[in-house]
Design an enzyme around this catalytic site. Structure first.
Site, PDB file in Angstrom:
ATOM      1  N   PRO A 119       0.775  -1.245   0.000  1.00  0.00           N
ATOM      2  CG  PRO A 119       0.033  -0.937   2.186  1.00  0.00           C
ATOM      3  CD  PRO A 119       0.756  -1.915   1.300  1.00  0.00           C
ATOM      4  CB  CYS A 120       3.157   2.758  -2.433  1.00  0.00           C
ATOM      5  SG  CYS A 120       2.279   2.495  -3.983  1.00  0.00           S
ATOM      6  CG  HIS A 121      -2.886   3.373  -1.528  1.00  0.00           C
ATOM      7  ND1 HIS A 121      -2.521   2.057  -1.751  1.00  0.00           N
ATOM      8  CD2 HIS A 121      -3.901   3.341  -0.636  1.00  0.00           C
ATOM      9  CE1 HIS A 121      -3.294   1.273  -1.021  1.00  0.00           C
ATOM     10  NE2 HIS A 121      -4.141   2.024  -0.333  1.00  0.00           N
TER      11      HIS A 121
END
Length: 156
Positions: A119-121
């Site tokens: 989950p880089c977001h």
């Protein structure tokens, strides 16, 4: 390696993987949706569809991202960010043990090959701003709102 394309609320999602796990999940502006999905990718497709339908908060299929040792460390730390929560690039750098590595951490974050699943977001600016996202800031905003929808307060 097997490849398939599925529809998502954010565009066509491309998945690439084999018996060792999924190596790439990326977003495309356009493309053809696959009519068949290989056995190696079926579970990933099901879990992503569940996520988009609001029925999943974590992923359990096998991951096999390709990257340097440092990138792998950053991506592993991203997996520790709880669903519906965010963390700043500075906080992420601290967790990795080197505040001065913030640019390298941001670069590794941007090279994440497993969109949504790693989950880089969930990584934002220290002031809470939506900074940098390979898929476009509108998608980052959508994902964060999807994971943490604001509920309407009851007036009565």
């Amino acid at each position: 390696m097997q490849t398939c394309f599925i529809n998502s609320p954010l565009g066509i999602t491309k998945l690439v993987g084999d018996k060792n796990g999924v190596s790439i999940i990326s977003i495309l502006e356009e493309g053809e949706v696959s009519t068949t999905i290989s056995n190696e990718l079926k579970e990933a497709v099901t879990q992503l569809q569940d996520y988009f339908e609001g029925n999943r908060t974590n992923f359990t299929f096998k991951l096999n991202p390709k990257g340097t040792d440092f990138q792998q460390r950053v991506w592993q730390e991203l997996l520790n960010i709880t669903f519906g929560k965010t963390m700043s690039y500075l906080e992420l750098s601290k967790k990795l043990g080197d505040v001065k590595a913030i640019r390298a951490v941001a670069s590794a974050n941007g090279k994440n090959p497993l969109w949504i699943v790693i989950p880089c977001h969930r990584v934002i600016g220290k002031d809470g701003s939506l900074t940098g996202y390979a898929g476009g800031l509108w998608r980052k905003k959508w994902l964060l709102e999807h994971e943490n929808p604001t509920s309407q307060q009851s007036l009565f």
